[in-house]
Design a protein around this motif. Sequence first.
Motif, PDB file in Angstrom:
ATOM      1  N   ARG A  28      63.057 161.307  15.078  1.00 58.65           N
ATOM      2  CA  ARG A  28      62.113 160.449  14.349  1.00 58.65           C
ATOM      3  C   ARG A  28      62.908 159.359  13.649  1.00 58.65           C
ATOM      4  NH1 ARG A  28      57.181 160.697  11.228  1.00 58.65           N
ATOM      5  NH2 ARG A  28      57.504 159.861   9.144  1.00 58.65           N
ATOM      6  N   GLY A  29      62.362 158.135  13.615  1.00 60.08           N
ATOM      7  CA  GLY A  29      63.036 157.048  12.907  1.00 60.08           C
ATOM      8  C   GLY A  29      62.075 155.927  12.581  1.00 60.08           C
ATOM      9  N   LYS A  30      62.471 155.108  11.604  1.00 64.06           N
ATOM     10  CA  LYS A  30      61.639 153.965  11.224  1.00 64.06           C
ATOM     11  C   LYS A  30      61.836 152.852  12.233  1.00 64.06           C
ATOM     12  CE  LYS A  30      61.613 152.578   6.884  1.00 64.06           C
ATOM     13  NZ  LYS A  30      61.778 151.789   5.642  1.00 64.06           N
ATOM     14  N   ALA A  31      60.731 152.276  12.704  1.00 60.65           N
ATOM     15  CA  ALA A  31      60.796 151.236  13.716  1.00 60.65           C
ATOM     16  C   ALA A  31      60.364 149.871  13.179  1.00 60.65           C
ATOM     17  CB  ALA A  31      59.929 151.610  14.913  1.00 60.65           C
ATOM     18  N   ILE A  32      59.352 149.836  12.326  1.00 60.84           N
ATOM     19  CA  ILE A  32      58.799 148.579  11.831  1.00 60.84           C
ATOM     20  C   ILE A  32      58.468 148.738  10.352  1.00 60.84           C
ATOM     21  CG2 ILE A  32      56.940 146.859  12.081  1.00 60.84           C
ATOM     22  CD1 ILE A  32      56.501 147.914  14.932  1.00 60.84           C
ATOM     23  N   CYS A  33      58.664 147.670   9.576  1.00 59.82           N
ATOM     24  CA  CYS A  33      58.220 147.681   8.183  1.00 59.82           C
ATOM     25  C   CYS A  33      57.772 146.275   7.782  1.00 59.82           C
ATOM     26  CB  CYS A  33      59.307 148.200   7.243  1.00 59.82           C
ATOM     27  SG  CYS A  33      60.770 147.184   7.181  1.00 59.82           S
ATOM     28  N   GLY A  34      56.869 146.221   6.823  1.00 63.40           N
ATOM     29  CA  GLY A  34      56.383 144.935   6.329  1.00 63.40           C
ATOM     30  C   GLY A  34      55.535 145.107   5.097  1.00 63.40           C
ATOM     31  N   GLU A  35      55.240 143.988   4.431  1.00 61.51           N
ATOM     32  CA  GLU A  35      54.414 144.019   3.232  1.00 61.51           C
ATOM     33  C   GLU A  35      53.209 143.106   3.401  1.00 61.51           C
ATOM     34  OE1 GLU A  35      56.737 143.077  -0.227  1.00 61.51           O
ATOM     35  OE2 GLU A  35      57.567 145.093  -0.324  1.00 61.51           O
ATOM     36  N   PHE A  36      52.096 143.548   2.822  1.00 63.65           N
ATOM     37  CA  PHE A  36      50.830 142.829   2.886  1.00 63.65           C
ATOM     38  C   PHE A  36      50.312 142.641   1.465  1.00 63.65           C
ATOM     39  CE2 PHE A  36      51.562 144.901   6.819  1.00 63.65           C
ATOM     40  CZ  PHE A  36      50.951 144.151   7.808  1.00 63.65           C
ATOM     41  N   THR A  37      49.817 141.449   1.156  1.00 57.00           N
ATOM     42  CA  THR A  37      49.254 141.177  -0.162  1.00 57.00           C
ATOM     43  C   THR A  37      47.740 141.113  -0.056  1.00 57.00           C
ATOM     44  OG1 THR A  37      51.224 139.923  -0.781  1.00 57.00           O
ATOM     45  CG2 THR A  37      49.243 139.563  -2.113  1.00 57.00           C
ATOM     46  N   PHE A  38      47.081 141.777  -0.987  1.00 60.73           N
ATOM     47  CA  PHE A  38      45.623 141.849  -1.032  1.00 60.73           C
ATOM     48  C   PHE A  38      45.106 141.341  -2.363  1.00 60.73           C
ATOM     49  CE2 PHE A  38      46.664 144.695   2.303  1.00 60.73           C
ATOM     50  CZ  PHE A  38      45.591 144.660   3.178  1.00 60.73           C
ATOM     51  N   VAL A  39      43.890 140.804  -2.338  1.00 60.54           N
ATOM     52  CA  VAL A  39      43.197 140.378  -3.545  1.00 60.54           C
ATOM     53  C   VAL A  39      41.881 141.140  -3.612  1.00 60.54           C
ATOM     54  CG1 VAL A  39      42.000 138.436  -4.643  1.00 60.54           C
ATOM     55  CG2 VAL A  39      44.246 138.101  -3.649  1.00 60.54           C
ATOM     56  N   ALA A  40      41.514 141.556  -4.820  1.00 61.28           N
ATOM     57  CA  ALA A  40      40.215 142.199  -5.046  1.00 61.28           C
ATOM     58  C   ALA A  40      39.170 141.113  -5.262  1.00 61.28           C
ATOM     59  CB  ALA A  40      40.288 143.112  -6.264  1.00 61.28           C
ATOM     60  N   LEU A  41      37.972 141.330  -4.716  1.00 61.30           N
ATOM     61  CA  LEU A  41      36.889 140.351  -4.837  1.00 61.30           C
ATOM     62  C   LEU A  41      35.663 140.967  -5.492  1.00 61.30           C
ATOM     63  CD1 LEU A  41      36.993 138.673  -1.303  1.00 61.30           C
ATOM     64  CD2 LEU A  41      38.101 137.894  -3.403  1.00 61.30           C
ATOM     65  N   ASP A  42      34.927 140.115  -6.226  1.00 65.64           N
ATOM     66  CA  ASP A  42      33.650 140.555  -6.786  1.00 65.64           C
ATOM     67  C   ASP A  42      32.533 140.274  -5.786  1.00 65.64           C
ATOM     68  OD1 ASP A  42      33.000 137.843  -6.976  1.00 65.64           O
ATOM     69  OD2 ASP A  42      33.173 137.768  -9.160  1.00 65.64           O
ATOM     70  N   GLU A  43      31.285 140.493  -6.210  1.00 66.72           N
ATOM     71  CA  GLU A  43      30.147 140.301  -5.298  1.00 66.72           C
ATOM     72  C   GLU A  43      29.951 138.847  -4.871  1.00 66.72           C
ATOM     73  OE1 GLU A  43      29.049 140.128  -9.509  1.00 66.72           O
ATOM     74  OE2 GLU A  43      29.878 141.761  -8.349  1.00 66.72           O
ATOM     75  N   ASN A  44      30.563 137.896  -5.614  1.00 62.44           N
ATOM     76  CA  ASN A  44      30.499 136.466  -5.255  1.00 62.44           C
ATOM     77  C   ASN A  44      31.740 136.004  -4.513  1.00 62.44           C
ATOM     78  OD1 ASN A  44      27.938 136.044  -6.563  1.00 62.44           O
ATOM     79  ND2 ASN A  44      29.045 136.167  -8.506  1.00 62.44           N
ATOM     80  N   LYS A  45      32.540 136.974  -4.083  1.00 61.09           N
ATOM     81  CA  LYS A  45      33.784 136.703  -3.340  1.00 61.09           C
ATOM     82  C   LYS A  45      34.791 135.926  -4.175  1.00 61.09           C
ATOM     83  CE  LYS A  45      31.898 137.078   1.300  1.00 61.09           C
ATOM     84  NZ  LYS A  45      30.723 137.767   1.098  1.00 61.09           N
ATOM     85  N   LYS A  46      34.786 136.166  -5.497  1.00 60.21           N
ATOM     86  CA  LYS A  46      35.746 135.572  -6.426  1.00 60.21           C
ATOM     87  C   LYS A  46      36.764 136.648  -6.806  1.00 60.21           C
ATOM     88  CE  LYS A  46      33.548 131.670  -6.723  1.00 60.21           C
ATOM     89  NZ  LYS A  46      33.973 130.604  -5.868  1.00 60.21           N
ATOM     90  N   PRO A  47      38.049 136.270  -6.939  1.00 60.04           N
ATOM     91  CA  PRO A  47      39.080 137.256  -7.322  1.00 60.04           C
ATOM     92  C   PRO A  47      38.789 137.913  -8.672  1.00 60.04           C
ATOM     93  CG  PRO A  47      40.091 135.255  -6.506  1.00 60.04           C
ATOM     94  CD  PRO A  47      38.629 134.954  -6.661  1.00 60.04           C
ATOM     95  N   VAL A  48      39.011 139.218  -8.708  1.00 61.53           N
ATOM     96  CA  VAL A  48      38.846 140.006  -9.939  1.00 61.53           C
ATOM     97  C   VAL A  48      40.048 140.937 -10.084  1.00 61.53           C
ATOM     98  CG1 VAL A  48      36.320 139.949  -9.927  1.00 61.53           C
ATOM     99  CG2 VAL A  48      37.507 141.811  -8.762  1.00 61.53           C
ATOM    100  N   SER A  49      40.159 141.580 -11.224  1.00 59.67           N
ATOM    101  CA  SER A  49      41.244 142.514 -11.483  1.00 59.67           C
ATOM    102  C   SER A  49      41.224 143.644 -10.462  1.00 59.67           C
ATOM    103  CB  SER A  49      41.114 143.091 -12.890  1.00 59.67           C
ATOM    104  OG  SER A  49      42.040 144.132 -13.082  1.00 59.67           O
ATOM    105  N   VAL A  50      42.420 144.042 -10.025  1.00 58.28           N
ATOM    106  CA  VAL A  50      42.515 145.157  -9.073  1.00 58.28           C
ATOM    107  C   VAL A  50      42.377 146.499  -9.784  1.00 58.28           C
ATOM    108  CG1 VAL A  50      43.901 143.927  -7.369  1.00 58.28           C
ATOM    109  CG2 VAL A  50      45.047 145.234  -9.164  1.00 58.28           C
ATOM    110  N   LEU A  51      42.472 146.492 -11.111  1.00 59.21           N
ATOM    111  CA  LEU A  51      42.369 147.761 -11.868  1.00 59.21           C
ATOM    112  C   LEU A  51      40.959 148.023 -12.360  1.00 59.21           C
ATOM    113  CD1 LEU A  51      45.682 147.525 -13.864  1.00 59.21           C
ATOM    114  CD2 LEU A  51      45.201 148.922 -11.861  1.00 59.21           C
TER     115      LEU A  51
END
Length: 127
Positions: free
Chosen positions: A104-127
């Motif tokens: 077994r070994g690691k083959a691929i790695c990467g990072e993804f950034t996400f934003v939380a959205l409200d019901e109007n598709k506006k960014p809101v706190s992730v917490l």
Amino acid sequence: MEINEKIERSKTNIFKAVFPNTVNHYDTLFGGTALSLMDEVAFITATRFSRKPMVTVSTDRIDFDHPIQAGTIIELVGTVVKVGNKSLKVQVDIFVEQMYCDHRGKAICGEFTFVALDENKKPVSVL
């Protein structure tokens, strides 16, 4: 619940078999398929952390360290690695293992950034 506990609880592991319909002409996992699977695991991880609607806004460096052969098993592991106010980062690692031996070994790695959205598709706190 503390952030560290939320991070631990949101960790996501998914296993897949690499079948012939997912490989390229070199008989290795097609890069686009790997990215799609990684984004899906990252999305699930981000959603499990925040329990809010999340969207991918960017990807950081994706390292394809080793080819993934057809006929192997892969494990995708998503982990929240950074929590901001309205965004978070998820690292996704793909591990490959042979079906009939313990290698077994690691083959691929990467990072993804996400934003939380409200019901109007506006960014809101992730917490």
